[in-house]
Write an enzyme that holds these catalytic residues in place. Sequence first.
Site, PDB file in Angstrom:
ATOM      1  N   THR A  54      -1.627   5.681   2.250  1.00 31.63           N
ATOM      2  CA  THR A  54      -2.864   4.894   2.172  1.00 31.63           C
ATOM      3  C   THR A  54      -2.929   3.960   3.367  1.00 31.63           C
ATOM      4  OG1 THR A  54      -2.814   4.953  -0.247  1.00 31.63           O
ATOM      5  CG2 THR A  54      -4.207   3.282   0.774  1.00 31.63           C
TER       6      THR A  54
ATOM      7  N   LEU B 273       0.860  -1.175   0.000  1.00 30.52           N
ATOM      8  CA  LEU B 273       0.000   0.000   0.000  1.00 30.52           C
ATOM      9  C   LEU B 273       0.896   1.225   0.000  1.00 30.52           C
ATOM     10  CD1 LEU B 273      -2.681  -0.905   2.734  1.00 30.52           C
ATOM     11  CD2 LEU B 273      -2.978  -0.991   0.250  1.00 30.52           C
ATOM     12  N   ASP B 274       0.441   2.314  -0.628  1.00 31.16           N
ATOM     13  CA  ASP B 274       1.206   3.557  -0.593  1.00 31.16           C
ATOM     14  C   ASP B 274       1.401   4.010   0.848  1.00 31.16           C
ATOM     15  OD1 ASP B 274       1.223   3.538  -3.325  1.00 31.16           O
ATOM     16  OD2 ASP B 274      -0.331   5.065  -3.555  1.00 31.16           O
ATOM     17  N   LYS B 275       2.425   4.786   1.072  1.00 33.29           N
ATOM     18  CA  LYS B 275       2.738   5.251   2.422  1.00 33.29           C
ATOM     19  C   LYS B 275       1.546   5.931   3.089  1.00 33.29           C
ATOM     20  CE  LYS B 275       5.883   8.329   4.951  1.00 33.29           C
ATOM     21  NZ  LYS B 275       7.043   9.250   4.850  1.00 33.29           N
TER      22      LYS B 275
END
Length: 378
Positions: free
Chosen positions: A152, A148-150
Amino acid sequence: MSGPDNARTFRVGDDDDGIRLDRWFKRNLPDVSFNLVSRWARTGQLRVDGKRATPGDRLEAGQTLRVPPAEAAPIEGARPKRIVKPLNDDEQAFVREMVMAEGRDWYLLNKPPGLATQGGTKTHQHLDRLLDGLANDEGQRPKLVHRLDKDTSGVLLVARSARAAAHFSKAFSGRTAKKIYWAIITGAPSVEDGLIDLPLAKQPGTGGEKMHVDMEEGLASKTRYRVIDRAGNRAAFVELQPLTGRTHQLRAHMAAIGHPIVGDAKYGGAEAMLTGGISRKLHLHARRLKVDGSDAKPIEGTAELPPHFAESLAALGFEAIAGDMMPIDQPPRATPEAKAKRAAAKAKDARRARKGERRNRGGDSRTAARPKAKPRRK
């Protein structure tokens, strides 16, 4: 996985589609230096789908990467192995608090926003490091199978063993794993349930850190979206389902249709910010995940919202319960625009077919009408 010669084999996932081979090592095997990758390539030990590879080669999802065993690294001249600082008590408690559920070969975590999934040049605190706090009695630590993106938040699956990791990685790369995200976006789409089908590519000049729509060179990218509720024309509470796995796909797609995710300054700029006390943090949350375990039994998890997201829902008059009403396996519906394109393509094919029939009939009639040549007298 390891082969008979102890070489390791990896399958390139959708998230790594299109990246350079050296970048793949930086993402997935950060302990392997660029010099070592180059040495393996020069000596023919590094192969993609059985063919010799170079660090600059671009990878495609589904390809098989053969990597020499870790012990093949030469000792002389090699850089000393980075010493990993042990987790302190607070860090161990932190990662254990993330655990939502666990099974024989998996953990489901609720990753908070602001925590990177993997480390980088300037990222020293990340989830991959914290997984040491979930190691078993033999010291075997869980392995990441997706990211997951930082910024998110939400549900993330990690595997307890290499064998389990291979199984789950196949599920994610094969798109059999179902993922549902929640987001708050600016404005409200006129079409409430549909598909965004826009190819994405790395935006030049950003070092690969930002994506953009590229109709010619972009990779196929599809996102299903559904409007759960709306606050007039100010904002909407939406469900997002990525049908492909491109970098920043959901963020780039929502910005591309004119409704950036609230707090996403990278893709929406000032238009992604709402006034009235709404947090400026990214409002993107991996709400639900469903994937089959190695025993074929489904694993399902629902991640609670981080405080800033829950507070924004309440401030805008949205109710979280409304977002969980739709089954996770509900198939996406095509937008009117997509339906119109299919109808136009079908009509075009029909016109071509009729034109071909007329041409054939015309050719036959001309042939039939042509008088036969009279035999010449001798």
